[in-house]
Write a protein that holds these residues in place. Structure first.
Motif: not given
Length: 389
Positions: A25-33, A302-311, A316-324
């Motif tokens: 449920g998190i919106g994004s826009i992808v910009l590709e050159r 892929v592991s970077d994306v895992f950590y970033l998406s989790r953060a 957005y779900a809990d207003r937690r900033s510690d993982l970011l």
């Protein structure tokens, strides 16, 4: 335009991040050159760690991979005077790896994003990142001659080594660590049946690799000087040199044919720290490059994306900033492990130009120890099949 997350780069890391965020449920826009067609023409490796395979399945991206991919217990190494050695991931970890091309993964991701109505802007030129530490970041780009703007909460820099994202971090706020190797890999693709296994070969002539992209599609590499160009290597010369670097029984099984793609990739180890600055978070090749010897480049993305998406989900779900706040430190632990492994395998399996006999003796001793020590084999297998996220 407005998006919660602006993603710079439409390769596998950017598309995967967009896909996972959308499912949460998190919106994004992808910009590709570049255009979609250009992105899908990029030829990259495709040996997937167990964790990468499971994550793709978890997010509905595994059907084609499971149908067309080739499961492997590990990678085989051919070394003169020794029996074939297997980096046996399954024996020591109970896990397997998957040979499945990065191009196919990118196709799967494009299909998933288009089915879901994901917002991907192709051929976005002159992308620029603004106000990264203001709390109100935004991105501008040029599309069909018109400047456009995306306001967002966060920016994910997934635009590769030469992209704009890392360069948007002030020079005095980042530090680069780099090792450039004095050789490259000449790779060809051929529409020929591959060998049954992925095989590394060490010889006094240099390194060689036999890999797979499908039941009728082979990918082969040989170590070559960085001064060479693909035009220097006819198909005949390539096949002759490849077979000369494998034992005779393996060389006899290699099916040759016209190359359908030929390129030279330089080898380097590169890490930029930190992987975050204000509202900007780097992922994949934008932050780090590893030699392909360790088969870690795509898996690290892929592991970077895992950590970033989790953060981002926690924010957005809990207003937690510690993982970011901990994203860079968390991701870099895995990055440096892969950098070390890739450096070690590259050093072990390649001939360095101009070296004296001493390093060659050390390489042989190191490989001999590896073949005799189950503890060494278990350590290598654990890292090669992939540490848990």
């Amino acid at each position: 335009m407005r998006a919660q997350v602006a993603i710079i780069g439409g390769g596998p890391s950017g598309l995967l991040l967009s896909h996972i965020l959308d499912l949460n449920g998190i919106g994004s826009i992808v910009l590709e050159r570049k255009s979609k067609a250009y992105v899908l023409e990029r030829i990259r490796a495709g040996v997937l760690e167990a964790g990468t395979v499971e994550l793709l399945r978890q997010y509905g991206l595994g059907a084609r991979m499971d149908r067309e991919g080739h499961v492997h217990d590990g990678i085989r190494i051919k070394w003169p005077g020794y029996d074939t050695f297997l980096i046996d991931g399954h024996r020591f970890t109970g896990k397997t790896m998957m040979a499945y091309g990065q191009t196919q993964i990118t196709e799967d991701l494009y299909s998933a994003r288009e089915t879901a109505g994901g917002h991907i802007v192709e051929e976005a030129e002159d992308v620029a990142l603004h106000d990264l530490k203001s709390g109100r970041p935004y991105v501008t780009f040029l599309k069909e001659g018109k400047t456009q703007r995306v306001d967002c909460d966060f920016i994910a820099g997934c635009d590769g080594f030469h992209g704009v994202s890392r360069q948007s971090i002030p020079a005095d706020a980042r530090r680069a660590y780099e090792r450039v190797y004095p050789f490259g890999w000449l790779g060809i693709m051929s529409e020929t049946p591959p060998l049954d296994d992925i095989i590394y070969a060490y010889s006094e002539r240099g390194f060689a690799l036999a890999s797979q992209r499908g039941p009728k599609l082979s990918r082969y590499y040989v170590q070559c000087p960085t001064t060479d160009s693909p035009e220097d290597w006819s198909d005949e010369r390539f096949w002759h040199e490849l077979k000369a670097r494998f034992p005779a029984d393996t060389a006899a099984k290699i099916v040759t044919g016209p190359s359908i793609e030929k390129s030279i990739a330089p080898l380097r180890s590169f890490v930029s720290e930190p992987m975050q600055y204000g509202a900007l978070y780097l992922a994949g090749d934008a932050a780090h490059i590893v030699p392909p010897t360790g088969a870690k480049g795509l898996n690290l993305a892929v592991s970077d994306v895992f950590y970033l998406s989790r953060a981002l989900r926690a924010f957005y779900a809990d207003r937690r900033s510690d993982l970011l706040e901990a994203y860079s430190e968390t991701a870099l632990r895995r990055v440096w492990n892969a950098v070390r492994l890739s450096w070690w395998l590259t050093t072990l399996l390649h001939v360095f130009p101009g070296e004296d006999p001493f390093p060659a003796k050390l390489r042989r001793n190191e490989f001999d120890y590896l073949t005799r020590s189950e503890h060494a084999q278990a350590t290598l297998a654990e890292q090669f099949v992939g540490l848990p996220f």
